[in-house]
Design a protein around this motif. Structure first.
Motif, PDB file in Angstrom:
ATOM      1  N   LEU A  83      -2.004   1.507   9.786  1.00 55.88           N
ATOM      2  CA  LEU A  83      -3.542   1.730   9.341  1.00 55.88           C
ATOM      3  C   LEU A  83      -3.876   2.249   8.184  1.00 55.88           C
ATOM      4  O   LEU A  83      -4.530   2.125   7.381  1.00 55.88           O
ATOM      5  CB  LEU A  83      -4.279   2.429  10.475  1.00 55.88           C
ATOM      6  N   ARG A  84      -3.135   3.550   8.063  1.00 55.06           N
ATOM      7  CA  ARG A  84      -2.948   4.521   6.961  1.00 55.06           C
ATOM      8  C   ARG A  84      -2.606   3.673   5.760  1.00 55.06           C
ATOM      9  O   ARG A  84      -3.306   3.841   4.593  1.00 55.06           O
ATOM     10  CB  ARG A  84      -2.383   5.782   7.090  1.00 55.06           C
ATOM     11  N   HIS A  85      -1.645   3.010   5.824  1.00 53.00           N
ATOM     12  CA  HIS A  85      -1.109   2.342   4.606  1.00 53.00           C
ATOM     13  C   HIS A  85      -2.236   1.260   3.947  1.00 53.00           C
ATOM     14  O   HIS A  85      -2.497   1.256   2.723  1.00 53.00           O
ATOM     15  CB  HIS A  85       0.303   1.693   4.777  1.00 53.00           C
ATOM     16  N   ASP A  86      -2.834   0.491   4.991  1.00 54.75           N
ATOM     17  CA  ASP A  86      -3.776  -0.411   4.489  1.00 54.75           C
ATOM     18  C   ASP A  86      -4.818   0.025   4.003  1.00 54.75           C
ATOM     19  O   ASP A  86      -5.559  -0.737   3.146  1.00 54.75           O
ATOM     20  CB  ASP A  86      -3.722  -1.571   5.699  1.00 54.75           C
ATOM     21  N   ALA A  87      -5.364   1.131   4.538  1.00 55.16           N
ATOM     22  CA  ALA A  87      -6.636   1.868   4.216  1.00 55.16           C
ATOM     23  C   ALA A  87      -6.325   2.146   2.388  1.00 55.16           C
ATOM     24  O   ALA A  87      -7.396   1.930   1.675  1.00 55.16           O
ATOM     25  CB  ALA A  87      -6.857   2.929   5.059  1.00 55.16           C
ATOM     26  N   ASP A  88      -5.032   2.885   2.424  1.00 57.77           N
ATOM     27  CA  ASP A  88      -4.916   3.181   0.861  1.00 57.77           C
ATOM     28  C   ASP A  88      -4.962   1.852   0.143  1.00 57.77           C
ATOM     29  O   ASP A  88      -5.317   1.791  -1.024  1.00 57.77           O
ATOM     30  CB  ASP A  88      -3.524   3.899   0.884  1.00 57.77           C
TER      31      ASP A  88
END
Length: 335
Positions: free
Chosen positions: A23-28
């Motif tokens: 989730l954090r990677h894809d948000a970035d």
């Protein structure tokens, strides 16, 4: 490059688990692509939504949750872990740097065990194109790894003409290492979180491993870390895949009993390490800058199979490796 239009996505719930790392990677990555005008405006709010869901998982005290609730399905169920965008990466005039293949072969074969390091591995155009491909392409969909590491696999989207060109060029340039009978059996890449304690020691089911790094050196906040260890001991010929790849405690006991010595190879952008895939190896701890473009990325090509390695007695090899994770690649190629 024009923005990708919003695709017609299936309504079925995803089978992939929700993970904080993904989730954090894809948000970035949503932010990165939106700033470059590469995604449809319909996705402009997705980064905030992904970060909110990641925060909810953290509040629950979990890093991964297989079960989805109805609100999560409604919010991101149709797009999570899907390839919404993949950057084109065409062939270049020359994918490899200015190193001399015959010299690399001589150095590799003279070393026992077989290991050789190549700096300036890719040509400048190939390195720039591959780096952009890995930053922009939403191919980081393998979520089973520890410590927030994300994987991209050949049979699950990590495919482009440039990588195919590279794989072919290596075979042509290093025929004494990558023998004619050694086909490309797997190709993968990993993205790492800013801080990671290190990867489990393992060996791979192949004859030759080509591993290289593409993130700039200045992203590495600790030059004494970020590289890899290669041991001078190979996986026993009678060990099955599960034993030499997925049982780190047994591997450590074996290395200790064998008096194994580890060679540390420091991190450097565009450095390749070519080695016998039977050798136990692992990633060192990582401490990189905590921003999207600074994530440590390595790319690996695996050629041949263990039983094809002339350095091991052929009669001792198992008859099959049913647990080998590259089986899906073989099925996909046969189709």
């Amino acid at each position: 490059m024009s923005a990708l239009p919003a695709p017609a996505l299936p309504s079925a719930a995803p089978t992939a688990p929700l993970t904080v790392a993904k989730l954090r990677h894809d948000a970035d990555q949503f932010d990165y692509l939106n700033m470059r005008g590469l995604l449809d405006p319909a996705y402009s709010d997705m980064a905030a939504c992904y970060r909110q869901l990641a925060a909810q998982l953290v509040a629950e005290g979990v890093s991964k949750r297989p079960q989805w609730n109805s609100a999560e399905l409604q919010a991101i169920g149709s797009i999570y872990n899907r390839m919404l965008y993949r950057r084109p990466a065409a062939v270049v005039p020359e994918p490899l740097g200015q190193w001399v293949g015959s010299q690399v072969e001589q150095a590799y074969l003279a070393q026992q065990p077989n290991v050789v390091i190549i700096d300036d591995f890719l040509s400048a155009p190939a390195l720039a194109s591959l780096r952009s491909y890995c930053l922009e392409s939403m191919v980081w969909n393998s979520l089973r790894y520890s410590h927030g590491r994300l994987g991209a696999l050949y049979h699950r989207g990590l495919r482009c003409p440039l990588l195919d060109q590279l794989a072919t060029a290596l075979r042509a340039t290093l025929p004494a290492i990558i023998r004619p009978r050694y086909r490309l059996n797997q190709l993968w890449a990993y993205k790492y979180p800013a801080d990671m304690p290190g990867d489990d020691v393992h060996a791979d089911f192949a004859a030759v491993n080509v591993n290289f790094w593409i993130t700039p050196d200045q992203a590495n906040l600790d030059p004494a870390s970020g590289g890899m260890y290669i041991y001078d001991v190979a996986a026993p010929a009678d060990w099955q895949f599960e034993e030499y790849n997925r049982h780190p405690e047994r591997i450590r006991r074996y290395l200790s009993a064998s008096g194994a010595q580890a060679r540390y190879i420091p991190y450097r952008q565009n450095r390749a390490i070519i080695f016998d895939s039977d050798l136990f190896h692992g990633t060192a701890r990582c401490h990189f800058r905590d921003d999207y473009e600074s994530r440590r990325i390595n790319v690996t090509l695996l050629y041949g199979q263990r039983h094809q390695d002339d350095s091991q007695p052929a009669q001792s090899w198992p008859q099959h490796e049913s647990g080998w994770r590259s089986a899906a690649l073989r099925r996909q190629r046969r189709g």
